[in-house]
Design a protein around this motif. Structure first.
Motif, PDB file in Angstrom:
ATOM      1  N   UNK A   1      46.481 -19.344 -31.154  1.00  0.00           N
ATOM      2  CA  UNK A   1      47.274 -20.276 -32.233  1.00  0.00           C
ATOM      3  C   UNK A   1      48.181 -19.690 -31.708  1.00  0.00           C
ATOM      4  N   UNK A   2      48.532 -20.441 -30.780  1.00  0.00           N
ATOM      5  CA  UNK A   2      49.888 -20.448 -29.932  1.00  0.00           C
ATOM      6  C   UNK A   2      51.373 -20.896 -31.114  1.00  0.00           C
ATOM      7  N   UNK A   3      52.284 -20.742 -30.968  1.00  0.00           N
ATOM      8  CA  UNK A   3      54.275 -21.390 -31.349  1.00  0.00           C
ATOM      9  C   UNK A   3      55.026 -21.883 -30.771  1.00  0.00           C
ATOM     10  N   UNK A   4      55.629 -23.341 -31.200  1.00  0.00           N
ATOM     11  CA  UNK A   4      56.104 -23.999 -29.714  1.00  0.00           C
ATOM     12  C   UNK A   4      57.990 -22.807 -30.228  1.00  0.00           C
TER      13      UNK A   4
ATOM     14  N   UNK B   1      43.512 -15.754 -32.430  1.00  0.00           N
ATOM     15  CA  UNK B   1      44.555 -14.908 -31.853  1.00  0.00           C
ATOM     16  C   UNK B   1      46.164 -15.580 -31.679  1.00  0.00           C
ATOM     17  N   UNK B   2      46.830 -15.199 -32.391  1.00  0.00           N
ATOM     18  CA  UNK B   2      48.457 -15.745 -32.744  1.00  0.00           C
ATOM     19  C   UNK B   2      48.971 -14.955 -31.206  1.00  0.00           C
ATOM     20  N   UNK B   3      49.751 -16.409 -30.686  1.00  0.00           N
ATOM     21  CA  UNK B   3      50.529 -15.365 -29.543  1.00  0.00           C
ATOM     22  C   UNK B   3      51.882 -16.773 -29.918  1.00  0.00           C
TER      23      UNK B   3
ATOM     24  N   UNK C   1      49.973 -10.697 -30.802  1.00  0.00           N
ATOM     25  CA  UNK C   1      49.927 -10.285 -32.601  1.00  0.00           C
ATOM     26  C   UNK C   1      48.195 -10.213 -32.161  1.00  0.00           C
ATOM     27  N   UNK C   2      48.109  -9.096 -33.387  1.00  0.00           N
ATOM     28  CA  UNK C   2      46.848  -8.289 -33.747  1.00  0.00           C
ATOM     29  C   UNK C   2      45.869  -9.689 -34.135  1.00  0.00           C
ATOM     30  N   UNK C   3      44.770  -9.489 -33.746  1.00  0.00           N
ATOM     31  CA  UNK C   3      43.679 -10.288 -33.167  1.00  0.00           C
ATOM     32  C   UNK C   3      43.664 -10.722 -34.502  1.00  0.00           C
TER      33      UNK C   3
END
Length: 324
Positions: free
Chosen positions: A152-155, A263-265, A280-282
């Motif tokens: 899960x990425x962020x723009x 998986x946020x990043x 970020x933490x899984x």
């Protein structure tokens, strides 16, 4: 603030090309034919020339040119977007002064301009040692070996810089692809992502089953849960009533049905054309008593992870100028 209702999963339909029947019909249909086959093709030629021309520039100069373009073009040619961004900053930065909010807005314009020109040099930058800090491909390979992942990425910054290094490490990222407007721009966007090792899946509803298949086979699906959908911000919630439209809900549904971890990043711009990768933490979703029983709780959990990051980096957020 107001919210715009939307469908949780939309159906993408590419625009049809006008035919000679439209040319003969006259009126608006004739204009559409001429626009598509003549005017648009001239624009396509310009887009292709600019894209390949920028590849010839040093990375720093290419990115810096984008920053100048952003500062020049945004306030002059995108007045609705500028007005929306200013309104959003008042809501999201209520204690900041007007001067502080304007400084955030100008940095956002610079970042948007850099994004535009950097699209020509993504792979070169991403694979240059030292340009992207803290992108631990060994960690990613080890994590992927443990089962399916929803990235899960962020723009933020330039999110496109992640794919090429992970692809070189042997990881296949699968992502839904929504073509931008304009045939040349759509071709460029597709080519760049394919060159960076991304496996493209259909957008909207047609991409759900392929994504679930990838995850059930132990693969990786990449998606973004901060969304500007048809000009409206669907995520994060920013204090608005939570909903099940969009990728926040889709991400947790895919994770639930496949047993995948989330998986946020995000990728922040440091200075110029240099970046730092942040993970970020899984997230392993907690057990639920019955399928779907925790859906809204899961969505709020994921929103609670990404929203603080977006709030902290509004100057680099791509959707700052969409409507709340």
């Amino acid at each position: 603030m107001s919210t715009k209702p939307g469908k949780a999963i939309y159906v993408y339909k590419p625009p049809a090309a006008p035919t000679f029947a439209d040319l003969r019909a006259g009126g608006e249909r004739r204009k559409a034919f001429l626009r598509y086959h003549i005017t648009d093709n001239l624009n396509n030629l310009v887009d292709l020339s600019v894209h390949f021309g920028l590849k010839l520039l040093p990375a720093g100069l290419c990115s810096a040119a984008g920053a100048k373009i952003g500062l020049f073009a945004m306030p002059r040619f995108h007045k609705l977007a500028v007005r929306r961004a200013r309104e959003n900053l008042k809501v999201l930065m209520p204690s900041a002064s007007e001067a502080e909010r304007e400084a955030v807005l100008r940095r956002n314009w610079e970042n948007q301009g850099r994004l535009m020109t950097e699209f020509s040099i993504i792979r070169r930058v991403a694979l240059t040692p030292g340009r992207v800090k803290d992108l631990d491909v060994d960690w990613a390979v080890d994590l992927a070996a443990g089962g399916p992942l929803v990235l899960v990425g962020m723009h933020l910054g330039n999110w496109e810089m992640m794919a090429a290094p992970l692809s070189q490490a042997g990881l296949r990222l699968h992502a839904n692809y929504v073509p931008p407007g304009g045939r040349a721009r759509a071709w460029i966007a597709q080519k760049v992502r394919l060159d960076n090792g991304v496996v493209l899946m259909p957008p909207g509803r047609d991409g759900v089953k392929p994504a679930l298949k990838v995850l059930k086979e132990g693969g990786i699906v990449s998606m973004f849960c901060d969304e500007g959908f048809r000009g409206w911000i669907r995520g994060p919630f920013f204090g608005r009533p939570p909903h099940l439209d969009g990728n926040l809900a889709l991400a947790v549904k895919l994770a639930r049905r496949s047993g995948a971890r989330i998986v946020p990043w995000y990728m922040l711009r440091d200075e110029g054309v240099n970046f730092t990768f942040n993970r970020l933490p899984v997230i392993t979703l907690p057990p639920e008593e019955s399928p779907g029983a925790r859906l809204m709780d899961d969505v709020l959990l994921l929103n609670g992870v990404i929203e603080p990051v977006i709030r902290a980096h509004l100057d680099q957020w791509y959707f700052l100028d969409s409507a709340l």
